[in-house]
Design a protein around this motif. Structure first.
Motif, PDB file in Angstrom:
ATOM      1  N   HIS A   1       4.202 122.995 105.803  1.00 31.60           N
ATOM      2  CA  HIS A   1       3.661 121.431 105.158  1.00 31.60           C
ATOM      3  C   HIS A   1       4.827 120.758 105.082  1.00 31.60           C
ATOM      4  CE1 HIS A   1       1.355 118.958 102.753  1.00 31.60           C
ATOM      5  NE2 HIS A   1       2.343 118.924 102.050  1.00 31.60           N
ATOM      6  N   ASN A   2       6.246 121.019 104.635  1.00 29.51           N
ATOM      7  CA  ASN A   2       7.250 120.217 104.185  1.00 29.51           C
ATOM      8  C   ASN A   2       7.670 119.842 105.659  1.00 29.51           C
ATOM      9  OD1 ASN A   2       7.386 120.321 101.539  1.00 29.51           O
ATOM     10  ND2 ASN A   2       8.688 122.079 101.534  1.00 29.51           N
ATOM     11  N   SER A   3       7.644 120.772 106.590  1.00 31.89           N
ATOM     12  CA  SER A   3       8.119 120.109 108.114  1.00 31.89           C
ATOM     13  C   SER A   3       7.288 119.053 108.553  1.00 31.89           C
ATOM     14  CB  SER A   3       8.055 121.536 109.057  1.00 31.89           C
ATOM     15  OG  SER A   3       8.152 121.175 110.153  1.00 31.89           O
ATOM     16  N   LYS A   4       6.145 119.203 108.354  1.00 30.24           N
ATOM     17  CA  LYS A   4       4.888 118.174 108.931  1.00 30.24           C
ATOM     18  C   LYS A   4       5.191 116.944 108.101  1.00 30.24           C
ATOM     19  CE  LYS A   4       2.308 120.236 111.690  1.00 30.24           C
ATOM     20  NZ  LYS A   4       2.009 120.049 113.058  1.00 30.24           N
ATOM     21  N   LYS A   5       5.552 116.989 106.685  1.00 31.18           N
ATOM     22  CA  LYS A   5       5.674 115.652 106.121  1.00 31.18           C
ATOM     23  C   LYS A   5       6.952 115.046 106.483  1.00 31.18           C
ATOM     24  CE  LYS A   5       5.651 115.722 101.702  1.00 31.18           C
ATOM     25  NZ  LYS A   5       5.799 116.329 100.055  1.00 31.18           N
ATOM     26  N   GLN A   6       8.156 115.970 106.666  1.00 34.06           N
ATOM     27  CA  GLN A   6       9.275 115.400 107.492  1.00 34.06           C
ATOM     28  C   GLN A   6       8.827 114.512 108.670  1.00 34.06           C
ATOM     29  OE1 GLN A   6      12.202 114.964 105.509  1.00 34.06           O
ATOM     30  NE2 GLN A   6      12.638 113.574 107.248  1.00 34.06           N
ATOM     31  N   LYS A   7       8.311 115.121 109.651  1.00 37.47           N
ATOM     32  CA  LYS A   7       7.816 114.723 110.909  1.00 37.47           C
ATOM     33  C   LYS A   7       7.199 113.337 110.785  1.00 37.47           C
ATOM     34  CE  LYS A   7       7.714 118.912 113.423  1.00 37.47           C
ATOM     35  NZ  LYS A   7       7.114 120.060 114.323  1.00 37.47           N
ATOM     36  N   ILE A   8       6.146 113.201 109.859  1.00 36.45           N
ATOM     37  CA  ILE A   8       5.587 112.108 109.644  1.00 36.45           C
ATOM     38  C   ILE A   8       6.399 110.977 109.194  1.00 36.45           C
ATOM     39  CG2 ILE A   8       3.621 111.100 108.111  1.00 36.45           C
ATOM     40  CD1 ILE A   8       2.070 113.797 108.527  1.00 36.45           C
ATOM     41  N   LYS A   9       7.224 111.512 108.269  1.00 32.64           N
ATOM     42  CA  LYS A   9       8.014 110.379 107.670  1.00 32.64           C
ATOM     43  C   LYS A   9       9.384 109.790 108.573  1.00 32.64           C
ATOM     44  CE  LYS A   9      11.913 109.473 104.127  1.00 32.64           C
ATOM     45  NZ  LYS A   9      12.574 108.750 105.303  1.00 32.64           N
ATOM     46  N   ASN A  10       9.662 110.765 109.600  1.00 32.50           N
ATOM     47  CA  ASN A  10      10.435 110.321 110.783  1.00 32.50           C
ATOM     48  C   ASN A  10       9.733 109.394 111.506  1.00 32.50           C
ATOM     49  OD1 ASN A  10      12.345 111.982 109.710  1.00 32.50           O
ATOM     50  ND2 ASN A  10      12.269 113.482 111.115  1.00 32.50           N
ATOM     51  N   LEU A  11       8.264 109.621 112.003  1.00 35.36           N
ATOM     52  CA  LEU A  11       7.669 108.929 112.748  1.00 35.36           C
ATOM     53  C   LEU A  11       7.464 107.489 112.066  1.00 35.36           C
ATOM     54  CD1 LEU A  11       4.928 111.302 114.256  1.00 35.36           C
ATOM     55  CD2 LEU A  11       6.745 110.155 115.553  1.00 35.36           C
ATOM     56  N   GLU A  12       7.166 107.445 110.790  1.00 38.26           N
ATOM     57  CA  GLU A  12       7.145 106.254 110.012  1.00 38.26           C
ATOM     58  C   GLU A  12       8.294 105.491 110.158  1.00 38.26           C
ATOM     59  OE1 GLU A  12       5.544 107.421 106.280  1.00 38.26           O
ATOM     60  OE2 GLU A  12       3.695 107.595 106.920  1.00 38.26           O
ATOM     61  N   ASP A  13       9.424 105.828 110.164  1.00 40.94           N
ATOM     62  CA  ASP A  13      10.488 105.417 110.073  1.00 40.94           C
ATOM     63  C   ASP A  13      11.085 104.705 111.642  1.00 40.94           C
ATOM     64  OD1 ASP A  13      11.001 105.818 107.505  1.00 40.94           O
ATOM     65  OD2 ASP A  13      12.553 107.661 107.959  1.00 40.94           O
ATOM     66  N   GLU A  14      10.441 105.668 112.444  1.00 39.05           N
ATOM     67  CA  GLU A  14      10.785 105.097 113.786  1.00 39.05           C
ATOM     68  C   GLU A  14       9.733 103.955 114.010  1.00 39.05           C
ATOM     69  OE1 GLU A  14      10.604 107.186 118.507  1.00 39.05           O
ATOM     70  OE2 GLU A  14      10.711 108.307 116.732  1.00 39.05           O
ATOM     71  N   ILE A  15       8.636 103.763 113.644  1.00 36.85           N
ATOM     72  CA  ILE A  15       7.812 102.764 113.967  1.00 36.85           C
ATOM     73  C   ILE A  15       8.455 101.610 113.260  1.00 36.85           C
ATOM     74  CG2 ILE A  15       5.625 101.806 113.102  1.00 36.85           C
ATOM     75  CD1 ILE A  15       4.480 104.624 113.726  1.00 36.85           C
ATOM     76  N   LYS A  16       8.599 101.711 112.108  1.00 36.57           N
ATOM     77  CA  LYS A  16       9.533 100.565 111.439  1.00 36.57           C
ATOM     78  C   LYS A  16      10.604  99.825 112.017  1.00 36.57           C
ATOM     79  CE  LYS A  16       8.272 101.724 106.751  1.00 36.57           C
ATOM     80  NZ  LYS A  16       8.827 102.464 105.428  1.00 36.57           N
ATOM     81  N   ASN A  17      11.601 100.825 112.656  1.00 33.72           N
ATOM     82  CA  ASN A  17      12.596 100.492 113.458  1.00 33.72           C
ATOM     83  C   ASN A  17      12.222  99.432 114.727  1.00 33.72           C
ATOM     84  OD1 ASN A  17      14.558 101.314 111.538  1.00 33.72           O
ATOM     85  ND2 ASN A  17      14.683 103.347 112.666  1.00 33.72           N
ATOM     86  N   LEU A  18      11.089 100.307 115.342  1.00 28.39           N
ATOM     87  CA  LEU A  18      10.477  99.597 116.332  1.00 28.39           C
ATOM     88  C   LEU A  18       9.984  98.108 116.418  1.00 28.39           C
ATOM     89  CD1 LEU A  18       8.667 102.741 118.443  1.00 28.39           C
ATOM     90  CD2 LEU A  18      11.037 101.136 119.301  1.00 28.39           C
ATOM     91  N   ARG A  19       9.358  98.196 115.119  1.00 24.49           N
ATOM     92  CA  ARG A  19       8.718  96.857 114.735  1.00 24.49           C
ATOM     93  C   ARG A  19       9.876  95.658 114.500  1.00 24.49           C
ATOM     94  NH1 ARG A  19       3.783  98.377 110.534  1.00 24.49           N
ATOM     95  NH2 ARG A  19       2.112  99.103 112.133  1.00 24.49           N
ATOM     96  N   LYS A  20      10.745  96.303 113.728  1.00 27.70           N
ATOM     97  CA  LYS A  20      12.055  95.413 113.617  1.00 27.70           C
ATOM     98  C   LYS A  20      12.633  95.030 114.950  1.00 27.70           C
ATOM     99  CE  LYS A  20      16.331  95.063 111.017  1.00 27.70           C
ATOM    100  NZ  LYS A  20      17.575  95.705 110.768  1.00 27.70           N
ATOM    101  N   GLN A  21      12.776  95.765 115.767  1.00 28.39           N
ATOM    102  CA  GLN A  21      13.538  95.573 117.148  1.00 28.39           C
ATOM    103  C   GLN A  21      12.634  94.460 117.910  1.00 28.39           C
ATOM    104  OE1 GLN A  21      14.290  99.137 119.036  1.00 28.39           O
ATOM    105  NE2 GLN A  21      16.317  99.464 118.257  1.00 28.39           N
ATOM    106  N   MET A  22      11.331  94.697 117.634  1.00 31.81           N
ATOM    107  CA  MET A  22      10.403  93.895 118.491  1.00 31.81           C
ATOM    108  C   MET A  22      10.478  92.320 117.999  1.00 31.81           C
ATOM    109  SD  MET A  22       7.442  96.245 119.224  1.00 31.81           S
ATOM    110  CE  MET A  22       6.127  95.011 119.909  1.00 31.81           C
ATOM    111  N   SER A  23      10.501  92.485 116.469  1.00 27.63           N
ATOM    112  CA  SER A  23      10.589  91.178 115.866  1.00 27.63           C
ATOM    113  C   SER A  23      11.839  90.362 116.369  1.00 27.63           C
ATOM    114  CB  SER A  23      10.646  91.260 114.564  1.00 27.63           C
ATOM    115  OG  SER A  23      10.644  90.098 113.714  1.00 27.63           O
ATOM    116  N   GLU A  24      13.051  91.186 116.238  1.00 25.78           N
ATOM    117  CA  GLU A  24      14.181  90.383 116.737  1.00 25.78           C
ATOM    118  C   GLU A  24      14.255  89.892 118.302  1.00 25.78           C
ATOM    119  OE1 GLU A  24      16.858  93.463 115.663  1.00 25.78           O
ATOM    120  OE2 GLU A  24      16.999  93.123 113.804  1.00 25.78           O
TER     121      GLU A  24
END
Length: 62
Positions: free
Chosen positions: A28-51
């Motif tokens: 469960h903790n591993s899955k939560k961490q993977k989800i968090k990592n994916l969410e962070d990656e999405i945020k970074n991609l959105r920021k890069q796209m905006s730039e």
């Protein structure tokens, strides 16, 4: 003797259950961490796209 045998079986079952619960918790903790990592990656991609869009707009205006 029968009681001792039942106690031994019960101990084994409890140990197996404890191990299963720990495995579930780790999974469960591993899955939560993977989800968090994916969410962070999405945020970074959105920021890069905006730039990139901002840079493109600047290039178009020039």
């Amino acid at each position: 003797m029968e009681i001792q045998k039942k106690i031994t079986v019960l101990r084994e079952n409890l140990n197996n259950l404890r191990s299963s619960v720990e495995d579930f918790k780790d999974h469960h903790n591993s899955k939560k961490q993977k989800i968090k990592n994916l969410e962070d990656e999405i945020k970074n991609l959105r920021k890069q796209m905006s730039e990139y869009i901002d840079e493109l707009e600047l290039l178009i205006k020039s």
